[in-house]
Write an enzyme that holds these catalytic residues in place. Structure first.
Site, PDB file in Angstrom:
ATOM      1  N   SER A  37       7.771  -0.647   4.612  1.00  0.00           N
ATOM      2  CA  SER A  37       7.951  -0.041   3.288  1.00  0.00           C
ATOM      3  C   SER A  37       9.117   0.938   3.324  1.00  0.00           C
ATOM      4  O   SER A  37       9.886   1.045   2.363  1.00  0.00           O
ATOM      5  CB  SER A  37       6.683   0.708   2.857  1.00  0.00           C
ATOM      6  OG  SER A  37       5.593  -0.174   2.778  1.00  0.00           O
ATOM      7  N   SER A  49       3.387   3.343  -0.106  1.00  0.00           N
ATOM      8  CA  SER A  49       2.332   3.112   0.887  1.00  0.00           C
ATOM      9  C   SER A  49       1.338   2.134   0.281  1.00  0.00           C
ATOM     10  O   SER A  49       0.712   2.444  -0.734  1.00  0.00           O
ATOM     11  CB  SER A  49       1.638   4.432   1.244  1.00  0.00           C
ATOM     12  OG  SER A  49       0.433   4.179   1.945  1.00  0.00           O
ATOM     13  N   GLY A  50       1.230   0.959   0.884  1.00  0.00           N
ATOM     14  CA  GLY A  50       0.311  -0.053   0.360  1.00  0.00           C
ATOM     15  C   GLY A  50      -1.086   0.505   0.199  1.00  0.00           C
ATOM     16  O   GLY A  50      -1.676   0.453  -0.889  1.00  0.00           O
ATOM     17  N   SER A  51      -1.587   1.089   1.261  1.00  0.00           N
ATOM     18  CA  SER A  51      -2.951   1.635   1.255  1.00  0.00           C
ATOM     19  C   SER A  51      -3.044   2.932   0.460  1.00  0.00           C
ATOM     20  O   SER A  51      -4.123   3.327   0.025  1.00  0.00           O
ATOM     21  CB  SER A  51      -3.401   1.923   2.685  1.00  0.00           C
ATOM     22  OG  SER A  51      -2.631   3.000   3.228  1.00  0.00           O
ATOM     23  N   GLY A  52      -1.919   3.617   0.334  1.00  0.00           N
ATOM     24  CA  GLY A  52      -1.937   4.929  -0.317  1.00  0.00           C
ATOM     25  C   GLY A  52      -2.580   5.995   0.549  1.00  0.00           C
ATOM     26  O   GLY A  52      -2.950   7.068   0.058  1.00  0.00           O
ATOM     27  N   THR A  53      -2.687   5.728   1.845  1.00  0.00           N
ATOM     28  CA  THR A  53      -3.326   6.696   2.739  1.00  0.00           C
ATOM     29  C   THR A  53      -2.497   7.034   3.988  1.00  0.00           C
ATOM     30  O   THR A  53      -2.938   7.849   4.797  1.00  0.00           O
ATOM     31  CB  THR A  53      -4.695   6.173   3.234  1.00  0.00           C
ATOM     32  OG1 THR A  53      -4.464   4.964   3.980  1.00  0.00           O
ATOM     33  CG2 THR A  53      -5.640   5.879   2.086  1.00  0.00           C
ATOM     34  N   THR A  54      -1.332   6.424   4.167  1.00  0.00           N
ATOM     35  CA  THR A  54      -0.489   6.707   5.343  1.00  0.00           C
ATOM     36  C   THR A  54      -0.291   8.214   5.461  1.00  0.00           C
ATOM     37  O   THR A  54       0.210   8.851   4.534  1.00  0.00           O
ATOM     38  CB  THR A  54       0.891   6.027   5.179  1.00  0.00           C
ATOM     39  OG1 THR A  54       0.688   4.678   4.766  1.00  0.00           O
ATOM     40  CG2 THR A  54       1.676   6.061   6.478  1.00  0.00           C
ATOM     41  N   GLU A  60       5.340  -4.926   0.564  1.00  0.00           N
ATOM     42  CA  GLU A  60       6.631  -4.436   1.049  1.00  0.00           C
ATOM     43  C   GLU A  60       7.785  -5.182   0.362  1.00  0.00           C
ATOM     44  O   GLU A  60       8.799  -4.583  -0.009  1.00  0.00           O
ATOM     45  CB  GLU A  60       6.707  -4.597   2.567  1.00  0.00           C
ATOM     46  CG  GLU A  60       5.682  -3.714   3.298  1.00  0.00           C
ATOM     47  CD  GLU A  60       5.066  -4.342   4.532  1.00  0.00           C
ATOM     48  OE1 GLU A  60       4.171  -3.723   5.120  1.00  0.00           O
ATOM     49  OE2 GLU A  60       5.455  -5.473   4.906  1.00  0.00           O
TER      50      GLU A  60
END
Lengths: 188, 188, 188, 188
Positions: free
Chosen positions: A51, A90-95, A155
C-alpha cells in the site's frame, strides 16, 4: 503448468476485479480527495508495505503536477502541521504504524484521509474522511470478494483510485503533457 | 575471540583514523561546501551504497536548517535545474550511476560538488569542485591508508565532513536548537 | 563567516566528542552485540530518521560479511521469528515506531538489542540488551553533553559502535578484503 | 470542476486501457516470466521512478511466495551473479541507470528480462527476453495509445502483468493464503 494451456486468464480476473470496484465507487469519494489535495498546503502520504508503494506512485505524480508532497520516512520529510493533508492506506485499517501516524497528524490539526477496506476499522473512525474500498483485507482468507491473494485487490485499487484522482486534477489544471514534463526526475 | 580480552581497540582505531583526516583537511574545502550550499536554490544529493546513506544523513540535517533538499531516487525528487547544487560521493570516483548523474547535472548547468578519495578520478575531473578525502578506496586492499575494510573510512568521513559543514551553517544561522526542532519529522 | 577565519574547529569538536564516547564505552557492551549477531539466524535493523540511516550503513556491512540482514520497511523484509535478532536505535528511547517494533519482536520471541541515550527509557526497559550511549537526546537543548545539534552525537556514535563491532567480526572471521569484495552490490 | 458532474469516468478510462492491454498480451510472454522466475537462483528487480515502485510491489509478493528477491539500491542487496535473474522496466527502454544495470548483469551472465513499451529500444535489444507492453512511452505526448499522462499506462500495466505472473506462480505452488501469511512483514 501445461505449457500449451498458459493463458492470460489470471490477468483478466485481476483487471475485472478492479473494474468492478471502479464501477461501484461513489464518485463523491474521489471528489473529496480532489478537493482536499487542492486545498492542502502540503501533502504527506504514508502506508506500510505494498500500500505504501502504491501511495508513493501517486505521490510522485502529484509532484509532477506541481504539488508539494512528502513520503513519511523519506529523507526530506519535515514535520506535518496544520493545513497539511495526510493520505493513509491500510486494508485492515489497523496497521499500527499507520494508525499511529493518523493520531499524530490529528493532534497537529492536519487533515487525514484514510483508504481502507474496513469502513468500521480504527483508522476509518479516526480519519476526517474515509475512502472505503470494497476489497478483501489481507487476513480475509476467503474468495468471495476477490480471487487474489491477501490484500492484492486493495493495494491495486488504492493505486487506481489515486491515478483517477490525478487524471481529474490534471484535466482541471489545463496543463499539457509538455508542461508537466520538466518536473520529471532527470538524474536517473 | 577470548572473552577476557575484548576491548574497544578497533573503535579507537576507527575514530583515530577519522581524527587524522579531520586534522589534515584543508578548511578551504569545507568553506566551499558551506558557500555553495548557501548559494544554491535547491540541494540534491546522490551516491551509491553506504556513501549514499551518509549523504542522506547530512541531507536530513540540511532540511532541519531550512534548506530545500532532495535525494536522487526518492519519491518527491524533481528535475535538477540551473542554480541547483548536486553533492555526490564516490570513493573511487568511478561509480557509474554517480558519474552519470554528474554528467546530467552539468548538462543542466547545475553546480556539482564531488567527494572522492581519488582526486584524479573521472568524477573529480567532471565536478565543479572536488573535496578530496585522503582515505582508501573500496578496491584498495592494502592497509597503508586505513586498517578498516574497503571504503569504510571514506564513507565515515563523508558523513563527518558534512556534519562539520552543518555545524558551521547552524552557528552562522544564529538559530537555536529550539528553533530547528519544529522541522523534525513528527509522524514516526 | 569571515573567510579568513574558516577553520576545521567544528569538525574536530565532533570527532573529539565521539572519541570521548569511544574511550568511555564498556567493551562488554560491544561484546554482547558481537555475540548476538553471531548467534542470530537473521538480523533485522530498525530506527527512525538519521539513526535509521546509521543502522542501514551497518547492516550493509554485515551483509558483506555474509550475514542475512533485513531493514524493516524495505521491500524484501519478511516476518521476524524466534531466533532472529532485532537491533533498534532511538536516542530518546521513546520513538513510537521503534517501541512498537520492539513489542512485536518480543512477542515473536526474537532477541531485541536497543541502542539509546536514555538507559531508563521505555525502549531500554523492553530490550533484552541495552547499549547505553552517553550522548544527548534530541530534545536535550543544553550543551553539557554535546555541543552538537540535537541527537547528532548519538546518531554518529550509533554508526561508530557498529563499525567497531563489524571490525571485530571481520577480524575474527579471518576473511581477507578480497574475500568480502564479491558480495558488494554490482548493479549501481 | 462542476461538483454536480464529478464522475468516475477517468477511473474507467484507466481500467479499460489496462484491460485492453491484458486482452492483447501474448500469454507466452507471461509464461517466460513465470519460467525464468522459477528457474532463477535469486531475483533482482530494478527500474527508475514509478516503474521501480511497481517492480517493488511485485518483488514483495514474490518474497511472500518464498522466492529470494532483492531490489537494486536497497540495503541488503548483494552482487548479482550467474544463475540470477534481473527484471528491469523502462517505458522508453533508454533510462540510463536501467540500461547500465542490464549491461552489468549480462557481463555477470545473469539472465535479464526487460519490460518496455519500445520493442526496438537499447534495453530491448540487450535483454535476454523482452516483454513488450503496448503503452505510450513517457515522451509520447500524443493521445492515440493512451489518454493518460506520460508513462502512466506503462507503469500500471508493468504492475499488472507481474500481479498476473504472481497469481500463476501462486496457483501452481498449491500453497494456501494461510501458508503464505507467515512471511508478511510483522514489525510495521
Amino acid at each position: 503448468m501445461n505449457s500449451n494451456t498458459f493463458t492470460n486468464k489470471n490477468l483478466l480476473v485481476i483487471l475485472e476485479e478492479n473494474l468492478r470496484l471502479a464501477k461501484e465507487i461513489d464518485p463523491q469519494q474521489m471528489k473529496v480527495l480532489v478537493q482536499e489535495i487542492k486545498a492542502a498546503k502540503r501533502i504527506f502520504v504514508m502506508a506500510a508495505g505494498r500500500s505504501g508503494l502504491a501511495l508513493k506512485m501517486a505521490a510522485m505524480r502529484f509532484m509532477h503536477l506541481g504539488y508539494t508532497v512528502f513520503v513519511v520516512g523519506e529523507t526530506n520529510t519535515p514535520a506535518i502541521l496544520e493545513g497539511d493533508l495526510l493520505i493513509l492506506a491500510s486494508g485492515s485499517g489497523t496497521t499500527s504504524s499507520v494508525v499511529s501516524s493518523a493520531e499524530k497528524a490529528i493532534k497537529q490539526k492536519a487533515t487525514v484521509i484514510a483508504l481502507t477496506a474496513d469502513a468500521e476499522s480504527t483508522l476509518a473512525k479516526m480519519a476526517n474522511t474515509t475512502i472505503h474500498i470494497n476489497a478483501a483485507t489481507k487476513t480475509d482468507f476467503g474468495n468471495s470478494v476477490s480471487q487474489q491473494y491477501a490484500g492484492g485487490l486493495f493495494e491495486q485499487f488504492t493505486l487506481f483510485i489515486l491515478e483517477g484522482v490525478f487524471m481529474n486534477l490534471w484535466q482541471e489544471s489545463g496543463l499539457t503533457k509538455e508542461d508537466l514534463w520538466p518536473k520529471h526526475a532527470n538524474l536517473e
